[in-house]
Design a protein around this motif. Sequence first.
Motif: not given
Length: 460
Positions: A104-105, A107, A114-117, A130, A202, A205, A221
Amino acid sequence: MAAQLDLQTLGVVFGSRPDIVAGIQQAADTPARTTLFNNIASYVYEQLASASDQNGPASKRRRVDVAQNYPHVQANGHGSTNSGPPPASGTDAALTDPVLLEIKDVSVAAPQRKKYDLCFTRNFLYARAPGTSALVPGMVYPWKDIEHAFYLPVPDKSQVQYNYVLLPRDSYLPVAKQAVANGDKQQVLEPLVFTVPATAPKPGSIAGPSAKTAEAVSDTYSSLFHWALTTSLRSAGNHACQLIASDPKLFHSVVRQSHRPNEKAVHVKAFRGSKDGFLFFLPTGILWGFKKPLLFLPLERIVAVSYTNVLRTTFNMVVELDTDIPGSAPGAIEKEVEFGMLDQEDYQGIDENYVRRHGLADRSMAEQRKAKRELAENKRNAAGQDPAAGEGDGETMTELERAAREAEQRLQDEEDEMEEDYDPGSEGESEGEGSSSDEDDEDGEAVDGDGGENDLEDEG
């Protein structure tokens, strides 16, 4: 209340053709047209849903997926059309593929910033906004269509970050302006670029049936995505694509980075027309990013590299390409690509440590690179027709393989003869000279994540 486009139904029907969705959005400038497009989308959906009389388990699952993800769409009694393996591409096919892992989240820098899952399935990687279950049109990537994958540090950032770059088929070579003007450019998926920090994910996530396995390789990550990408590609049968990282031992800039002075930069600043960007000299080719259109020039497609406008502080680099691509219109790919305003301090490193090392200054070496490419393409095509196909021996080798191997062997023999006659004292006297004996040693090692033996799978 004015009529509004039913974007969710449009996404289901035309998910694999974001250009159609964009055209409809532009054309729906009156309430009457909006209503017409909505009716067309609903009708097409009903026809797709009733195209098959199969009502097995896959059909029931499809009806549940539609009901949950697109509650406004009324599925008829026939439900889904596909009870076998998911089709090769498209949003509609991805909906039937169970999500194994969700991160999740994230970048995303391209194709949309945009932020996506990001969702991993057996056959697809796709993005969702999200908090929603709708797939983002134009961001559904079949694993089998990914040809190149890279892991690169983000330039000019004080905090350490990394870009993952996934290049689908036909998305990364420079398209000629004339082809665009004539409308000959194919509608293809754009490259996917997303950014991760050098920290651990996080809490909360990571989700999905494979979340427990993923947590074991989630120290950072990078370790998480290395594992997820490499295992997903392998599970989908895409063994040709390997995750390649930049390596300062192979190439690095001599220009000092003011924001991270103790770190060697693996990129060089360069302009592509009026757009500024960064060149990465990688084991498998030259990448320019990260502004659209992102370019990647594979070594096997490079005919020669030359230099122009060599000034006291800057120079330009021109890359000549082999534009012979099966299935493409003549002139669809640019013959030459020029990068401008490279720092003069990096001239020697680029020319000696990369261009000459890979034989890119010698046009005669282009035939060997072309032979290697054709051999690899032929193997991929054969593997697509017969998954059990191996490397091919003398009895099963095709004419193309024989010709490619003979050409490669002939050129290798010529290289060996040249190396025997090589005089170190004459280095630099001829532009065609330069060591190419290390070429095969510099192909680059694929980056694999920890826990690579654990494939993404449904642990439930």
